[in-house]
Design an enzyme around this catalytic site. Structure first.
Site, PDB file in Angstrom:
ATOM      1  N   ASN A 152      27.232 113.003  -7.927  1.00 43.23           N
ATOM      2  CA  ASN A 152      26.117 113.259  -8.982  1.00 43.23           C
ATOM      3  C   ASN A 152      24.751 113.898  -8.361  1.00 43.23           C
ATOM      4  O   ASN A 152      24.115 114.465  -9.080  1.00 43.23           O
ATOM      5  CB  ASN A 152      26.075 111.934  -9.783  1.00 43.23           C
ATOM      6  CG  ASN A 152      25.905 110.622  -8.802  1.00 43.23           C
ATOM      7  OD1 ASN A 152      26.733 110.481  -8.192  1.00 43.23           O
ATOM      8  ND2 ASN A 152      24.743 110.078  -9.116  1.00 43.23           N
ATOM      9  N   HIS A 204      29.227 111.921 -22.213  1.00 44.78           N
ATOM     10  CA  HIS A 204      27.941 112.255 -22.247  1.00 44.78           C
ATOM     11  C   HIS A 204      27.542 113.284 -21.087  1.00 44.78           C
ATOM     12  O   HIS A 204      26.501 113.906 -21.192  1.00 44.78           O
ATOM     13  CB  HIS A 204      26.973 111.006 -22.396  1.00 44.78           C
ATOM     14  CG  HIS A 204      26.640 110.089 -21.214  1.00 44.78           C
ATOM     15  ND1 HIS A 204      25.331 110.544 -20.419  1.00 44.78           N
ATOM     16  CD2 HIS A 204      27.377 109.512 -20.477  1.00 44.78           C
ATOM     17  CE1 HIS A 204      25.642 109.869 -19.396  1.00 44.78           C
ATOM     18  NE2 HIS A 204      26.666 108.848 -19.453  1.00 44.78           N
ATOM     19  N   THR A 240      39.050  97.721 -31.397  1.00 45.20           N
ATOM     20  CA  THR A 240      39.247  98.825 -32.586  1.00 45.20           C
ATOM     21  C   THR A 240      38.599  99.930 -32.037  1.00 45.20           C
ATOM     22  O   THR A 240      37.542 100.398 -31.602  1.00 45.20           O
ATOM     23  CB  THR A 240      38.345  98.500 -33.837  1.00 45.20           C
ATOM     24  OG1 THR A 240      38.676  96.913 -34.375  1.00 45.20           O
ATOM     25  CG2 THR A 240      38.669  99.322 -34.829  1.00 45.20           C
ATOM     26  N   CYS A 328      13.729 103.333  -8.155  1.00 42.89           N
ATOM     27  CA  CYS A 328      12.626 102.409  -8.074  1.00 42.89           C
ATOM     28  C   CYS A 328      13.140 100.994  -7.975  1.00 42.89           C
ATOM     29  O   CYS A 328      13.398 100.562  -9.053  1.00 42.89           O
ATOM     30  CB  CYS A 328      11.594 102.751  -9.130  1.00 42.89           C
ATOM     31  SG  CYS A 328      10.117 102.029  -8.874  1.00 42.89           S
TER      32      CYS A 328
HETATM   33  N1  PLP Z   1      30.242 108.234 -11.943  1.00 44.89           N
HETATM   34  C1  PLP Z   1      29.393 109.226 -11.788  1.00 44.89           C
HETATM   35  C2  PLP Z   1      29.542 109.998 -10.489  1.00 44.89           C
HETATM   36  C3  PLP Z   1      28.189 109.531 -12.566  1.00 44.89           C
HETATM   37  O1  PLP Z   1      27.254 110.504 -12.391  1.00 44.89           O
HETATM   38  C4  PLP Z   1      27.792 108.464 -13.592  1.00 44.89           C
HETATM   39  C5  PLP Z   1      26.640 108.720 -14.315  1.00 44.89           C
HETATM   40  O2  PLP Z   1      25.783 109.025 -13.800  1.00 44.89           O
HETATM   41  C6  PLP Z   1      28.765 107.515 -13.871  1.00 44.89           C
HETATM   42  C7  PLP Z   1      29.941 107.353 -13.053  1.00 44.89           C
HETATM   43  C8  PLP Z   1      28.672 106.483 -14.792  1.00 44.89           C
HETATM   44  O3  PLP Z   1      28.882 106.988 -16.100  1.00 44.89           O
HETATM   45  P1  PLP Z   1      28.354 106.365 -17.531  1.00 44.89           P
HETATM   46  O4  PLP Z   1      27.044 106.741 -17.673  1.00 44.89           O
HETATM   47  O5  PLP Z   1      29.195 107.055 -18.536  1.00 44.89           O
HETATM   48  O6  PLP Z   1      28.989 105.066 -17.265  1.00 44.89           O
END
Ligand code: PLP
Length: 402
Positions: A152, A204, A240, A328
């Site tokens: 990420n 999201h 649900t 942080c």
């Molecule tokens: N895994 C990775 C690589 C992510 O970047 C993120 C969110 O930033 C997540 C898992 C977690 O996803 P969520 O925010 O939908 O719990």
């Protein structure tokens, strides 16, 4: 109010209008509980069946039954990891990487306290995984290997197919969980081709709303459910069904699939334009991932001898959203665990910024950042206590260019 330039799409994305449109009827007219028997519930239960089929195709699963809907990427990861370990309590060894998302790393820290042994595989200075270390770590007791498909913070892609081949060659019983949250909508996902047992995604991150995710569990992999209650999701995840969000996730997956070509050509072109112009115009900038293979929308750039948070504040004043890898914690700014694992030099680690684009990013927005960023960096650099080092870096860059 200045215009918004949103370059933090790895944190979250805006909901696509078409996704919202697809969801709305399930908030209004079609609000039935999809498990109900009466005809009124047919539209919502059919919508879930259809959505499951779309997600099955999105990840190229064999069967709709292999798809569970969850609330987010974190729940998908927790369900997969705890599910596999709780089903097979005899095995106590897990392998993961040092650069996973906290939803995986913090879970492993908890599991260590409960008696599991966890090996954390390292990465090189480009952020690429050490596959020899991974291979050497697999043993008879290894219940699970979990590796994210792309990071990420850096966007670095891990060789999932190669990893699954290594796992199966060493221990056929070991399950392979892939956190695919940062690749959905950016590169194709194929669980069969890549030998994946469990895979998590989160809506999201690809223009569905927050609060919906999915987990692929192949038919040969047994898990103990995390959420126990009703019979929903074939008893693997009670609660649900969230019909509007499930419909939204499926619509977003369809749009992402249709947009893949645009992502790997146009979004990548804009990312590369941003990156090359920053390198050309700002002498103390460096790409933290070197030549590693990355998703098309992400770049992580270190600005040497300056503070990332200060850069972000100046960017924010101009309506530009990006993020630093720093977390942080208890009042002190800890550099990112990902950049630390890569041994990014201390001169760049505190000034590292992640820029993440989407299919909604425009050329005009990228040009705006290219125009404004050099002035911001100059301002922040002018108050850095490392003036001698910065001058040496400038001279070095000038000599290399001349
Ligand atoms: N895994 C990775 C690589 C992510 O970047 C993120 C969110 O930033 C997540 C898992 C977690 O996803 P969520 O925010 O939908 O719990």
């Amino acid at each position: 109010m200045t215009n918004l330039v949103y370059l933090d799409n790895n944190a979250t994305t805006k909901v696509d209008e078409k996704v919202l449109e697809a969801m709305l009827p399930y908030f209004k007219e079609e609000y039935a509980n999809p498990s109900s028997m009466y005809n009124f519930a047919k539209t919502s239960s059919n919508a879930i069946v259809e959505a499951r089929g779309i997600i099955k195709d999105f990840v190229n699963a064999k069967d709709e039954k292999e798809i569970l809907f969850t609330s987010c990427g974190s729940e998908s990861a927790n369900t997969a990891i705890r599910g596999v370990l709780n089903y097979n309590k005899n095995k106590k060894h897990i392998i993961t990487t040092k650069v996973e998302h906290p939803c995986v790393l913090n879970l492993y820290k908890t599991l260590e306290k409960q008696g599991y042994k966890v090996d954390y595989i390292g990465v090189n200075s480009n952020g690429e995984l050490n596959l020899e270390e991974l291979e050497a770590a697999i043993n008879e007791d290894t219940a699970l290997v979990s590796v994210m498909w792309a990071n990420n913070e850096t966007g670095v892609i891990y060789p999932i197919k190669k990893i699954s081949e290594i796992i199966k060659s060493k221990n056929k019983e070991t399950k392979f969980f892939v956190d695919a949250v940062q690749v959905a909508g950016k590169i194709p996902i194929d669980v069969q081709e890549n030998g994946i047992d469990l895979l998590g995604i989160s809506g999201h991150k690809f223009h569905a709303p927050k609060g919906i995710g999915a987990l692929y569990v192949n038919s040969k992999t047994m898990i103990t459910p995390l959420i126990i209650g009703g019979h929903q999701e074939r008893g693997k995840r009670a609660g649900t069904e969230n019909t509007p969000y499930i419909v939204g996730l499926a619509k977003a997956a369809q749009l992402a699939q249709d947009g893949l070509q645009y992502e790997i050509t146009e979004v990548k072109r804009l990312r590369d334009k941003l990156e090359s112009n920053i390198l050309k115009r700002i002498y103390n900038a460096r790409i933290n991932t070197g030549i590693a293979d990355r998703v098309p929308n992400t770049t992580n750039i270190g600005f040497e001898y300056i503070e990332g948070e200060l850069i972000l504040l100046h960017l924010s004043d101009l309506g530009i959203c990006a993020s630093s890898g720093s977390a942080c914690t208890s009042g002190s700014l800890e550099p990112s665990h990902v950049l630390r694992a890569m041994n990014v030099p201390f001169t760049a680690i505190h000034g590292s910024i992640r820029w993440s684009l989407s299919r909604f990013t425009t050329e005009k927005e990228i040009d705006y950042v290219i125009e404004k960023l050099p002035g911001i960096i100059e301002k922040v650099t002018s108050i850095s206590p490392y003036q001698k080092e910065l001058q040496a870096l400038k001279n070095l860059k000038n000599n290399t260019l001349s």
